[in-house]
Design an enzyme around this catalytic site. Structure first.
Site, PDB file in Angstrom:
ATOM      1  N   LYS A 173       0.840  -1.208   0.000  1.00 13.54           N
ATOM      2  CA  LYS A 173       0.000   0.000   0.000  1.00 13.54           C
ATOM      3  C   LYS A 173       0.870   1.251   0.000  1.00 13.54           C
ATOM      4  O   LYS A 173       0.593   2.217  -0.710  1.00 13.54           O
ATOM      5  CB  LYS A 173      -0.951  -0.032   1.202  1.00 13.54           C
ATOM      6  CG  LYS A 173      -2.041  -1.090   1.025  1.00 13.54           C
ATOM      7  CD  LYS A 173      -2.807  -1.430   2.293  1.00 13.54           C
ATOM      8  CE  LYS A 173      -3.732  -2.623   2.014  1.00 13.54           C
ATOM      9  NZ  LYS A 173      -4.435  -3.117   3.205  1.00 13.54           N
ATOM     10  N   GLN A 203      -4.941  -1.800   9.426  1.00  4.57           N
ATOM     11  CA  GLN A 203      -4.736  -3.119   8.816  1.00  4.57           C
ATOM     12  C   GLN A 203      -5.311  -4.216   9.723  1.00  4.57           C
ATOM     13  O   GLN A 203      -4.944  -4.317  10.889  1.00  4.57           O
ATOM     14  CB  GLN A 203      -3.234  -3.348   8.577  1.00  4.57           C
ATOM     15  CG  GLN A 203      -2.915  -4.632   7.851  1.00  4.57           C
ATOM     16  CD  GLN A 203      -3.451  -4.652   6.411  1.00  4.57           C
ATOM     17  OE1 GLN A 203      -3.313  -3.707   5.668  1.00  4.57           O
ATOM     18  NE2 GLN A 203      -4.080  -5.741   6.038  1.00  4.57           N
ATOM     19  N   ASP A 240     -11.514   2.128   3.619  1.00  3.38           N
ATOM     20  CA  ASP A 240     -11.793   0.695   3.479  1.00  3.38           C
ATOM     21  C   ASP A 240     -13.307   0.451   3.355  1.00  3.38           C
ATOM     22  O   ASP A 240     -13.739  -0.633   2.990  1.00  3.38           O
ATOM     23  CB  ASP A 240     -11.294  -0.060   4.724  1.00  3.38           C
ATOM     24  CG  ASP A 240      -9.971  -0.772   4.481  1.00  3.38           C
ATOM     25  OD1 ASP A 240      -9.662  -1.058   3.306  1.00  3.38           O
ATOM     26  OD2 ASP A 240      -9.273  -1.052   5.465  1.00  3.38           O
TER      27      ASP A 240
END
Ligand code: NAD
Length: 280
Positions: free
Chosen positions: A53, A97, A120
């Site tokens: 990322k 994460q 997300d």
């Protein structure tokens, strides 16, 4: 007959290139997109994802900040960090994460992220908006799958779509997106009877389970589009999906490989959401 291979790596690279142009233009107007990535603990797979990322951010010109916290971080410490990032003006997207270490409450952490920075799209407000079809952000993996179907040159409208897997981050939101594009959607899961028969009905088959070789060629309708979301590491360290590629490629009309299918698309969609968050 051998299926067309849907090249997720190439499609994702094209998306990143176009985002880079967009970011260059935004910077001329004084907008500098920023993404904060929070990693707790030492999970090696999570470390790999976070690195990918960061690399994508560098390529596109997105400012990225990594917050790598030790395994023993407390819930309060993590929540405090998320709240700080919610207020931080040069940060437009926040990604925590997952999975978090077991002593931490993931749900509470996701709920603490400002919905406008939730790139997300895991916050209940963003999940709800997807149900209503009026969303700001799409969850990255389902959005990536939809792009791959589009790139395969297939219209979803009126098609039999089967999604195997009903997780909150892949299967369920993906089913909603297929429905919004007027597919006839069936969701299969661990309690589904006759998985083979249901899968064989699919014009578009998406598999997100996490079991190598769950779907074999005899479970696929000839000519179907097959999108393999699964990531499984075999004993010999080889990375494979949930679909037995060798038998499936002989039956399907188009298929994604693993690696090089959905994985790179997920990251490209995260970048897209970050740029969108900065624009807003
Ligand atoms: P999950 O474990 O949360 O959910 C798995 C789902 O599979 C469950 O809904 C379960 O009911 C279903 N299932 C289990 N056994 C089954 C069976 N025998 N038949 C039918 N359904 C069955 O998983 P997840 O988070 O949705 O991830 C699924 C897979 O996708 C994993 O391999 C994960 O690593 C991968 N993944 C890949 C990406 C990517 O970017 N490529 C992103 C997210 C997840």
């Amino acid at each position: 007959m051998s299926a067309k291979i849907i090249d997720g790596k190439k499609i994702a690279s094209d998306i990143r290139n176009s985002l880079k142009n967009q970011v260059d233009n935004m910077k001329k107007e004084g907008i500098f997109p920023g993404l904060a990535v929070v990693l707790v603990g030492n999970d090696p797979a999570s470390r790999i994802y976070v690195n990918s990322k960061k690399k994508a951010c560098e390529e596109i010109g997105i400012h990225s900040e990594e917050y790598a916290l030790p395994e023993e971080t407390t819930q309060d410490e993590l929540l405090k960090l998320v709240r700080m990032l919610n207020e931080k003006e040069d940060i437009h997207g926040i990604l925590v994460q997952l999975p978090l270490p077991k002593h931490l409450n993931e749900e509470e952490v996701i709920n603490a992220i400002s919905p406008s920075k939730d790139v997300d799209a895991f916050h209940p407000i963003n999940v709800g908006k997807i149900m209503l079809g009026k969303y700001d952000f799409l969850p990255c993996t389902p959005a990536g799958v939809m792009e791959l179907i589009k790139e395969a040159g297939v219209s979803v409208e009126g098609k039999e779509c089967v999604v195997v897997g009903r997780s909150n981050i892949v299967g369920k939101p993906l089913a909603m997106l297929l429905l919004q594009q007027n597919g006839t959607v069936t969701i299969c899961h661990s309690k589904t009877k006759n998985l083979k028969e249901v899968c064989r009905r699919a014009d578009i088959l998406v598999v997100a389970v996490g079991k190598a070789k769950l779907i074999t060629g005899d479970m696929i309708k000839p000519g179907a589009v097959v999108i393999d979301v699964g990531i499984n590491r075999l004993e010999n360290k080889k990375l494979v999906g949930d679909v037995d590629f060798d038998s499936a490629v002989e039956v399907a009309g188009a298929i994604t490989p693993v690696p090089g299918g959905v994985g790179p698309m997920t990251i490209a969609m995260l970048m897209k959401n970050t740029v969108k968050a900065a624009q807003r």
